[in-house]
Design an enzyme around this catalytic site. Structure first.
Site, PDB file in Angstrom:
ATOM      1  N   LEU A 208       0.847  -1.192   0.000  1.00 51.12           N
ATOM      2  CA  LEU A 208       0.000   0.000   0.000  1.00 51.12           C
ATOM      3  C   LEU A 208       0.880   1.239   0.000  1.00 51.12           C
ATOM      4  O   LEU A 208       1.812   1.333   0.813  1.00 51.12           O
ATOM      5  CB  LEU A 208      -0.906   0.039   1.237  1.00 51.12           C
ATOM      6  CG  LEU A 208      -1.956  -1.065   1.398  1.00 51.12           C
ATOM      7  CD1 LEU A 208      -2.648  -0.925   2.748  1.00 51.12           C
ATOM      8  CD2 LEU A 208      -2.968  -1.015   0.268  1.00 51.12           C
ATOM      9  N   HIS A 209       0.606   2.167  -0.907  1.00 53.40           N
ATOM     10  CA  HIS A 209       1.356   3.419  -0.880  1.00 53.40           C
ATOM     11  C   HIS A 209       0.575   4.613  -1.433  1.00 53.40           C
ATOM     12  O   HIS A 209       1.047   5.744  -1.384  1.00 53.40           O
ATOM     13  CB  HIS A 209       2.666   3.283  -1.654  1.00 53.40           C
ATOM     14  CG  HIS A 209       2.496   3.251  -3.138  1.00 53.40           C
ATOM     15  ND1 HIS A 209       2.015   2.150  -3.817  1.00 53.40           N
ATOM     16  CD2 HIS A 209       2.725   4.197  -4.086  1.00 53.40           C
ATOM     17  CE1 HIS A 209       1.972   2.409  -5.104  1.00 53.40           C
ATOM     18  NE2 HIS A 209       2.382   3.644  -5.305  1.00 53.40           N
ATOM     19  N   ARG A 210      -0.648   4.388  -1.969  1.00 50.67           N
ATOM     20  CA  ARG A 210      -1.425   5.497  -2.530  1.00 50.67           C
ATOM     21  C   ARG A 210      -1.906   6.426  -1.420  1.00 50.67           C
ATOM     22  O   ARG A 210      -2.338   5.955  -0.355  1.00 50.67           O
ATOM     23  CB  ARG A 210      -2.629   4.971  -3.313  1.00 50.67           C
ATOM     24  CG  ARG A 210      -2.289   4.036  -4.454  1.00 50.67           C
ATOM     25  CD  ARG A 210      -1.652   4.756  -5.617  1.00 50.67           C
ATOM     26  NE  ARG A 210      -1.303   3.820  -6.684  1.00 50.67           N
ATOM     27  CZ  ARG A 210      -0.593   4.158  -7.757  1.00 50.67           C
ATOM     28  NH1 ARG A 210      -0.166   5.398  -7.907  1.00 50.67           N
ATOM     29  NH2 ARG A 210      -0.304   3.263  -8.672  1.00 50.67           N
ATOM     30  N   ARG A 243       6.506   6.023   2.278  1.00 50.04           N
ATOM     31  CA  ARG A 243       5.358   6.913   2.509  1.00 50.04           C
ATOM     32  C   ARG A 243       4.412   6.306   3.542  1.00 50.04           C
ATOM     33  O   ARG A 243       3.904   7.000   4.426  1.00 50.04           O
ATOM     34  CB  ARG A 243       4.621   7.159   1.193  1.00 50.04           C
ATOM     35  CG  ARG A 243       3.443   8.114   1.339  1.00 50.04           C
ATOM     36  CD  ARG A 243       2.642   8.287   0.067  1.00 50.04           C
ATOM     37  NE  ARG A 243       1.716   9.387   0.205  1.00 50.04           N
ATOM     38  CZ  ARG A 243       1.786  10.530  -0.458  1.00 50.04           C
ATOM     39  NH1 ARG A 243       2.744  10.718  -1.340  1.00 50.04           N
ATOM     40  NH2 ARG A 243       0.890  11.483  -0.252  1.00 50.04           N
ATOM     41  N   ASP A 282      -2.308  -1.587  -3.985  1.00 51.92           N
ATOM     42  CA  ASP A 282      -2.838  -0.416  -4.703  1.00 51.92           C
ATOM     43  C   ASP A 282      -1.848   0.028  -5.779  1.00 51.92           C
ATOM     44  O   ASP A 282      -1.923   1.126  -6.305  1.00 51.92           O
ATOM     45  CB  ASP A 282      -3.185   0.739  -3.757  1.00 51.92           C
ATOM     46  CG  ASP A 282      -2.015   1.212  -2.898  1.00 51.92           C
ATOM     47  OD1 ASP A 282      -0.859   0.820  -3.182  1.00 51.92           O
ATOM     48  OD2 ASP A 282      -2.250   1.977  -1.946  1.00 51.92           O
TER      49      ASP A 282
END
Length: 367
Positions: A208-210, A243, A282
């Site tokens: 996940l990074h969005r 992030r 994502d």
């Protein structure tokens, strides 16, 4: 004839490796095309950059612009300034950009302003989501590209609708899949494989990074708790993007089965994907790799720029509502997930097609 090959972030590196390999093979056969590898330094951490160069056999960059960290605008400005200085000092005949990261857009703009033609690998893909920086990068880059190398008929259709003539569109396939297929026999388990007691088909992989998923502590916690609640006790291996790590440090009550690990090198990460029960992500690129490997893939986004992974492949869009995760995992565990196929021209020869086209365009074929 010499082209600049631009790479700046982790997704780029797997995409340029087959192009470099194909140029070198053609050069050995008498081809006259040469390249200068320009690393912008957008990803400057060894885990996000250096490991990929070593594992994929990418030569050391001829130039590293070393832009480092910063906001979108700061990185764009630094890349443009430094790449402009490079072109003014020593011009190339064409600028080849790949993907949709900040480096892609910044170098395309810079090259065109100096009247250096631009070719875009992975041109024409669109998610329709303007909140994603990558979507803006794609649109700007394609607006000023001369030659378009595409991965799918969906991308071809986007370009035609925007007025691009067919003789500028080259449907070559997917260089990321070239790299995957070339390295299948080299994939290897990460060091923690045995420590965590992982077994093929008995764990999940998640990335996940969005911003929509990870910038809010509340949203990230809800997603992780939903995954933990419905994973039926399977370990969930979670390589944590920098992030995501910023938000995750403030998230309490993480599920017991969640296994947090560092971002993984290419060979280790794709070993995890190949042997997973399923992937939850994502990321766009991972949906492509999961499709070719035949691994069920759940994408926590409302849109995708790679619809072929849904219409042909193993991917399904779940959206960003944590409530969608439980029913999807239930279908997975009940054996009801769809069986996917491989999209057209994702056959491991895309790099060869790109280089053959560049030789024709630049008149650099063997004499």
């Amino acid at each position: 004839m010499r082209i600049d090959i631009i790479a700046g972030a982790r997704p780029n590196f797997a995409k340029i490796a087959p192009i470099i390999r194909a140029i070198e093979a053609r050069r050995a056969a008498g081809g006259r095309l040469r390249y200068r590898l320009v690393h912008t330094g957008q990803h400057y951490d060894a885990r996000m950059s250096g490991d990929f160069f070593e594992q994929l056999g990418i030569p050391a960059p001829d130039v590293n612009l070393e832009v480092g960290s910063g906001t979108q605008a700061e990185q764009t400005a630094a890349i443009m300034t430094r790449y402009e200085a490079l072109l003014l000092a020593e011009r190339s005949d064409l600028c080849l950009v790949v993907g949709d990261v900040t480096s892609t857009m910044a170098c395309a703009i810079t090259a065109q302003k100096l009247c250096v033609p631009v070719a875009h690998v992975e041109a024409g893909i669109r998610s329709g989501d303007w909140t994603m920086p990558e979507e803006i990068n794609r649109m700007v880059t394609d607006a000023i590209t001369n030659h378009f190398f595409t991965t799918s008929e969906f991308a071809n259709a986007h370009l035609r609708r925007s007025g691009v003539a067919d003789d500028r569109i080259f449907f070559v396939g997917n260089t990321m899949i070239d790299t995957l297929l070339a390295n299948l026999e080299r994939l290897r388990p990460p060091p923690f494989w045995h420590e965590m007691g992982l077994h093929a088909g008995h764990y999940l992989v998640m990335t996940l990074h969005r911003p929509a998923n990870v910038d809010s502590e509340t949203q990230l916690r809800a997603l992780l708790q939903a995954i933990g609640a419905h994973s039926r006790g399977l370990p969930v291996v979670f390589p944590v993007h920098p992030r995501t790590a910023k938000t995750l440090k403030d998230v309490s009550g993480l599920p017991a089965g969640l296994q947090l690990v560092e971002p993984q090198p290419y060979l280790e990460f794709n070993y995890l994907v190949k042997h997973a029960k399923a992937v939850i992500t994502d990321s766009g690129g991972i949906t492509e790799e999961a499709t070719v490997l035949g691994i069920p893939c759940m994408t926590l986004r409302d849109t995708t720029e790679r619809p072929e992974t849904v219409t042909v492949g193993t991917n399904e869009l779940l959206g960003t509502d944590p409530a969608s995760i439980g029913p999807a995992l239930q279908r997975l565990f009940e054996g009801q997930w769809k069986r996917g196929g491989t999209p057209q021209r994702w056959d491991g020869r895309s790099g060869e097609r790109i280089v053959a086209t560049l030789e024709r365009l630049l008149g650099a074929a063997a004499g």
